[in-house]
Scaffold this motif. Structure first.
Motif, short mmCIF file in Angstrom:
data_model
loop_
_atom_site.label_atom_id
_atom_site.label_comp_id
_atom_site.label_asym_id
_atom_site.label_seq_id
_atom_site.Cartn_x
_atom_site.Cartn_y
_atom_site.Cartn_z
N LYS A 199 14.70 2.80 -12.53
CA LYS A 199 14.51 2.16 -11.23
C LYS A 199 14.32 3.25 -10.19
N ILE A 200 13.37 3.03 -9.31
CA ILE A 200 13.19 3.92 -8.16
C ILE A 200 13.38 3.08 -6.91
N SER A 201 14.23 3.54 -6.02
CA SER A 201 14.42 2.88 -4.73
C SER A 201 13.81 3.75 -3.65
N TYR A 202 13.03 3.15 -2.77
CA TYR A 202 12.32 3.86 -1.71
C TYR A 202 12.95 3.50 -0.37
N ASP A 203 13.01 4.45 0.53
CA ASP A 203 13.55 4.20 1.88
C ASP A 203 12.68 4.95 2.89
N LYS A 230 13.21 -0.65 2.96
CA LYS A 230 13.49 -0.32 1.56
C LYS A 230 12.74 -1.24 0.61
N TRP A 231 12.38 -0.69 -0.53
CA TRP A 231 11.82 -1.48 -1.62
C TRP A 231 12.14 -0.77 -2.93
N HIS A 232 11.93 -1.49 -4.04
CA HIS A 232 12.31 -0.97 -5.34
C HIS A 232 11.17 -1.13 -6.36
N ASP A 276 -4.25 0.00 3.25
CA ASP A 276 -3.51 -0.98 4.05
C ASP A 276 -2.40 -0.30 4.85
N GLU A 277 -1.62 0.52 4.19
CA GLU A 277 -0.56 1.25 4.88
C GLU A 277 -0.20 2.50 4.09
N SER A 278 0.42 3.43 4.78
CA SER A 278 0.84 4.67 4.13
C SER A 278 2.04 5.24 4.85
N GLY A 279 2.71 6.16 4.21
CA GLY A 279 3.87 6.79 4.80
C GLY A 279 4.56 7.67 3.78
N SER A 280 5.78 7.99 4.07
CA SER A 280 6.58 8.75 3.11
C SER A 280 7.97 8.13 3.05
N ALA A 281 8.55 8.22 1.88
CA ALA A 281 9.86 7.60 1.66
C ALA A 281 10.75 8.54 0.87
N ILE A 295 11.01 13.32 -1.69
CA ILE A 295 10.20 12.58 -0.71
C ILE A 295 8.87 12.26 -1.39
N CYS A 296 8.50 11.01 -1.36
CA CYS A 296 7.28 10.54 -1.99
C CYS A 296 6.32 10.06 -0.90
N GLY A 297 5.09 10.55 -0.95
CA GLY A 297 4.07 10.00 -0.07
C GLY A 297 3.48 8.77 -0.74
N TYR A 298 3.35 7.68 0.01
CA TYR A 298 2.80 6.46 -0.59
C TYR A 298 1.62 5.95 0.23
N TYR A 299 0.67 5.35 -0.50
CA TYR A 299 -0.55 4.81 0.10
C TYR A 299 -0.82 3.49 -0.59
#
Length: 169
Positions: free
Chosen positions: A44-48, A53-55, A106-111, A126-130
């Protein structure tokens, strides 16, 4: 219970009751049935991202590994994703075509992420997400940047009733 019975008495072996599962407390070794196939939760990976937050649960089946994405925004969003081989370079484009589908950013950021099970090696990273979606918002691409590595997963939205959960403990 007296002192001597505590010291020499039999220890009560009371099993802990099984916690009822929901989309936010699934555990490693739980079984998730989806589309007539059983998958074991192996990580499981939890993002913040600044409190949002999402998983993502890593589900291992007999023939493949998939990811169950769980996000509570105004309502519960569930997605099923599978890694795809798609070579991307930075800067990431605003539009990506994959398997005949055109996706738009649609959206991007880092968590900041935490991981358990097979994903415990990402703790504190820290993960960059797109997040990309097609015009109809039926198909999605999740692009994650882990250091210099870029991972891409393709997915689609599912409904909670499509999942059956069997708690492991």
């Amino acid at each position: 219970m007296s002192f001597f019975s505590k010291l020499f008495g039999k220890k009560e072996n009371v099993p802990k009751p099984v916690e009822e599962r929901n989309m936010f407390n699934l555990q490693v070794d739980d079984i998730v049935t989806y589309d007539l196939e059983d998958y074991k939760i192996v990580g499981k990976i939890s993002y913040d991202d600044h409190g949002f937050k999402w998983h993502a649960y890593q589900l291992e089946g007999v023939s493949k590994t998939i990811w169950l994405s769980v996000e509570m925004d105004d309502e519960l969003y569930l997605g099923m994703y599978e890694k795809v081989k798609l070579k991307l370079k930075e800067p990431l484009p605003k539009k990506i075509e994959h398997d005949g589908i055109v996706y738009h950013l649609d959206e991007s950021g880092s968590a900041r992420v935490t991981g358990i099970g097979r994903n415990q090696n990402v703790n504190g990273m820290i993960c960059g997400y797109y997040d990309y979606c097609d015009e109809e918002e039926e198909n999605f691409l999740s692009v994650e940047k882990w250091g210099s590595e870029i991972e891409v997963s393709a997915g689609y939205e599912i409904q909670q009733y499509e999942l059956k959960i069997i708690a492991s403990k």
